[in-house]
Write an enzyme that holds these catalytic residues in place. Structure first.
Site, PDB file in Angstrom:
ATOM      1  N   ILE A 500       0.825  -1.220   0.000  1.00 37.41           N
ATOM      2  CA  ILE A 500       0.000   0.000   0.000  1.00 37.41           C
ATOM      3  C   ILE A 500       0.854   1.262   0.000  1.00 37.41           C
ATOM      4  O   ILE A 500       0.315   2.375  -0.005  1.00 37.41           O
ATOM      5  CB  ILE A 500      -0.948   0.027   1.211  1.00 37.41           C
ATOM      6  N   ASP A 618       9.252  16.298   8.952  1.00 41.81           N
ATOM      7  CA  ASP A 618       8.697  15.883   7.666  1.00 41.81           C
ATOM      8  C   ASP A 618       7.175  16.003   7.680  1.00 41.81           C
ATOM      9  O   ASP A 618       6.452  15.077   7.312  1.00 41.81           O
ATOM     10  CB  ASP A 618       9.120  14.447   7.345  1.00 41.81           C
TER      11      ASP A 618
END
Length: 835
Positions: A500, A618
């Site tokens: 995924i 991030d």
């Protein structure tokens, strides 16, 4: 003794009343032993009411200054509402200068300083910058008055002399228009006060220096000094209410009584206790809401909150039971005023609380119904907020006491000590740098990952070698270790059709454990140095955190030289996938706001919920995941790093992150702070609003970078021109305005100009309230003027940056652990992307 820190730009009439009304000592119960009133810069005395302000030329015996400069405005620059002789002259100081007051009776004293900038010869007082000290307490630091204001302080002075020092900044000067030093009844603050976070008692309140931030009369008009036994002014609460439609007023001044051994007229006047703001239940027995006031405060300080109550609304005892909140903390549950006075009503009562050190610039006070009450109602009569000096004995942050001339002998000794200490520090610094370089070189030679030993043998603790946080042995997390065979079974032997996501760490598989739990399995590449670093960081750092807005780690596997992390499966994937690049249904504006608020809560927890801040590094829409209820959870902490030490401003580190989201200041200087996350989150905010990639080379040049493009429209006030077409006509202008202001502040060029994540969270919650609010009889209300009205009595507040002002009241605690099981204490993403 007069009301303090009143900003004439907001309430000029109030300042005029403040200055014109006299102290009328004969009409008050308290007769101050020490009374100094000085009209600075004037050659003649000035009478204001019944008080004579002595010309400081006549009081020159009190002053020590290198140069006598008495400035007179000639009333040219003062508007009629400010036409007071106290503001028309000023004493200018070109170097450190001192007023020395002889104190006849030790104890608490008011210090009031009057400031109004005007131009006198070559001195433009708008450009003045200076500090003010009372003994060793810093009252003001790098202060530059912009409007007429009165700053009020309450300090505990021993008998002898009180010295107030004005110290100009280099190449600048200081000034003051008028001063007061007046005794205060010791009984006004004569006991310790409870803390509420964490619960306890603040000891030593009597010795604290205080600065008045707010003094508010709930439910009534301005109370002038002539109606207060201590000459204070209490302003109306209407401009502080966050939602005026949920509140109503009540008044019964003649009914007020003062108890023996409790509140007195010195505590607060009858005109304060005799009015109140209460819940506007509108005869609805099912009403369930809070009435909330918002105030601007300075982070880094604790505050004394004094709440004044008097039950003037009940018709019988035990009728009124309610809750009181400071911020999100319930400080007075099931408060029943009549029970404190044997069933008597309309009896004055007050409560003190001390806040924790504030990490945001907003403070709220709320009242709301108690489950014990037969009918939902709550009241508040008055409120005072006072800033407390910090551990450095300052009310104004960092500052250094000025040095007056010393003997040559002392100067030589100081220079010698300074040089010696400096050389010692240099030597220590060089040795530390050499040692650190050797450790880094040793680390560089280690290219392979050593599996963590669990079963017997040596337990490899994860300390400073890879560390961005401190933790113990991995043995403390044995309950999270998952056998490799179980991971194989869960992922159908790492079936490629179950992939995924793919990221720098490795591939992410969907999986199902043997108990039916859906998981996301991230399998690292042992040859990847990036993957190794992320694996170590995830386990080492995130085992310390748990929060409902951080994705939880189910477990890990380190068998067979594998690096595998197993996370809770997030049913709705990434926020990015719901904005663009997929066929998923478009999110509504309320859903988007709630997702941003959830992500902000998670980041705020990282920045404040541990001994040292954790910087994500991030932040992006692909690292904000959504569960089955679209609740947002922050993920992917492989690049995270702990923030600077207490005595540092930043962490120097190599630049890492994702293009389009990267903080330009961090990129230029390689200096990391929490504000780098704030910048990235600002980009996410525009991404959520516009539903387009942050970098899109296929677009015209001016549109390629989302942050730059959106900022141009935001600064033009036309952000509505570039929003996601699916949102057209569905966002209330006030909500969009507040949201755009918040994103704009996040994208400030310099980190120091950006808000904290706590402030971002606060403003997003306010944007949501504005979207949902039903405003009555106020068509002109918007996020800007609401904020601008919050704190009219605080000095200089007409220049406050409104985007960071009070913007909501149902904020989350960083300790919010609801809905989080003890078996889920890590976080990571489901759909990882390459950086």
């Amino acid at each position: 003794m007069r009301f303090v820190m009143m900003d004439c730009g907001v309430l000029r009439f109030s300042i005029w009343v403040l200055l014109v009304l006299n102290l009328a000592c004969c009409s008050r119960g308290f007769d101050p032993v020490d009374q100094y009133y000085i009209n600075c810069g004037s050659s003649s005395d000035v009478v204001v009411g019944n008080v004579t302000y002595v010309a400081d030329k006549s009081a020159s015996r009190l002053l020590s200054t290198p140069q006598d400069i008495l400035a007179d405005s000639k009333l040219n620059s003062i508007t009629p509402s400010e036409n007071s002789q106290l503001f028309s002259t000023a004493r200018i100081f070109t170097g450190p200068s001192r007023y020395t007051f002889s104190i006849k009776q030790g104890g608490r004293h008011w210090i009031r300083l009057y400031f109004y900038p005007f131009v006198y010869q070559s001195y433009d007082m708008n450009s003045a910058s200076f500090s003010v000290f009372s003994q060793k307490t810093t009252l003001l630091s790098d202060f530059s008055p912009r409007n007429a204001s009165v700053r009020e302080y309450s300090v505990n002075v021993g008998s002898g002399d009180l010295v107030i020092t004005f110290s100009p900044k280099a190449n600048s000067f200081a000034y003051v228009n008028a001063m007061e030093v007046v005794s205060v009844p010791d009984a006004l603050i004569d006991h310790d006060a409870p803390l509420f976070n964490p619960p306890g008692t603040f000891n030593g309140l009597v010795t604290q220096a205080l600065e008045t931030v707010a003094r508010v009369n709930m439910g009534g008009p301005l109370v002038s000094p002539v109606n207060d036994t201590l000459g204070r002014t209490w302003v109306s609460d209407s401009s502080f209410l966050l939602q005026s439609n949920v509140a109503t007023n009540a008044s019964n001044i003649p009914a007020v009584r003062y108890p023996q051994g409790g509140a007195t007229s010195d505590t607060a006047p009858q005109t304060v206790y005799g009015t109140c703001t209460r819940m506007n239940s509108a005869d609805d027995p099912n009403s369930n809401f809070n009435v909330t006031w918002g105030f601007k405060v300075e982070p880094g300080f604790q505050y004394l909150i004094r709440l004044h109550f008097c039950d003037i609304v009940s018709t019988s005892a035990n009728q009124l039971v309610f809750n009181v909140y400071i911020g999100t903390f319930l400080v007075a549950p099931d408060l029943e005023l009549s029970a404190k006075f044997f069933g008597r009503l309309a009896t004055a009562y007050y409560m003190d609380f001390v806040t924790p050190t504030m990490d945001r610039n907003n403070l709220t006070v709320s009242i709301g119904p108690s489950p014990r009450s037969a009918y939902p109602d709550a009241i508040l009569n008055g409120l005072e907020i006072m800033k407390m000096n910090n551990s450095k004995d300052s009310l104004a942050g960092e500052s250094i006491l000025p040095r007056f001339p010393r003997s040559k002998k002392n100067v030589g000794m100081i220079v010698g000590i300074s040089v010696g200490v400096s050389l010692a520090l240099i030597v220590v610094g060089v040795l530390f740098f050499v040692h650190r370089r050797r450790k880094q070189e040793q680390l560089a030679h280690s290219k392979t990952w050593i599996p963590i030993s669990i079963n017997g043998g040596t337990s490899h603790t994860m300390g400073s070698k890879y560390s961005t946080a401190t933790t113990g042995s991995i043995n403390s997390n044995l309950s999270y270790r998952i056998p490799f065979a179980a991971v194989q079974e869960a992922t159908n032997n790492f079936d490629e059709s179950w992939v995924i996501g793919i990221g720098g760490f490795g591939k992410v598989y969907k999986g199902v454990l043997n108990d039916g739990t859906k998981v996301a399995v991230k399998r690292g590449n042992p040859k990847s140095q990036q993957g190794l670093a992320e694996f170590r960081t995830e386990i080492e750092m995130l085992s310390q955190f748990r929060h409902r807005h951080l994705v939880s780690l189910i477990g890990y596997c380190d068998e067979k030289n594998e690096m595998i992390l197993v996370y809770e499966y997030m049913e709705n994937g990434t926020l990015k996938s719901h904005l663009y690049g997929s066929n998923l249904p478009s999110l509504g504006w309320k859903e988007r706001l709630e997702i941003c608020i959830g992500a902000a809560r998670g980041l705020h927890y990282l920045h404040t919920g541990y001994a040292k801040a954790v910087i994500h590094r991030d932040v992006k829409s692909a690292n904000i995941l959504l569960d089955e209820n679209l609740m947002a959870k922050v993920a992917d902490f492989g690049l995270s790093k702990t923030g600077p030490e207490i005595d540092q401003t930043h962490v120097s580190t190599a630049v890492k992150g994702s293009f389009g989201y990267l903080d330009p200041e961090y990129f230029r200087r390689q200096q990391l702070t929490e504000k780098s996350d704030v910048y990235s989150f600002g980009v996410v905010l525009f991404e959520v609003l516009c539903a387009r990639p942050v970098i899109d080379p296929s677009l015209p040049r001016e549109m390629v970078n989302l942050a730059e493009w959106a900022m141009k429209w935001q600064k033009k006030g036309q952000l509505d021109q570039i929003i996601d077409p699916n949102l057209a006509g569905k966002i209330k202008p006030d909500s969009l305005r507040k949201y755009g202001e918040t994103a704009e502040k996040c994208l400030a060029d310099f980190g120091v100009d950006r808000p904290s994540m706590g402030d971002v969270l606060w403003n997003l919650e306010y944007a949501l309230q504005l979207q949902e609010a039903v405003v009555h009889n106020d068509p002109e209300e918007n996020s800007t003027n609401v904020i601008g009205q919050l704190s009219p009595q605080v000095g200089e507040f007409n220049n406050v940056d409104t985007s960071n002002s009070v913007a909501g009241f149902e904020t989350s605690s960083v300790d919010d652990l609801s809905g989080v099981s003890m078996s889920r204490v890590f976080s990571q993403l489901v759909k990882s992307e390459g950086r």
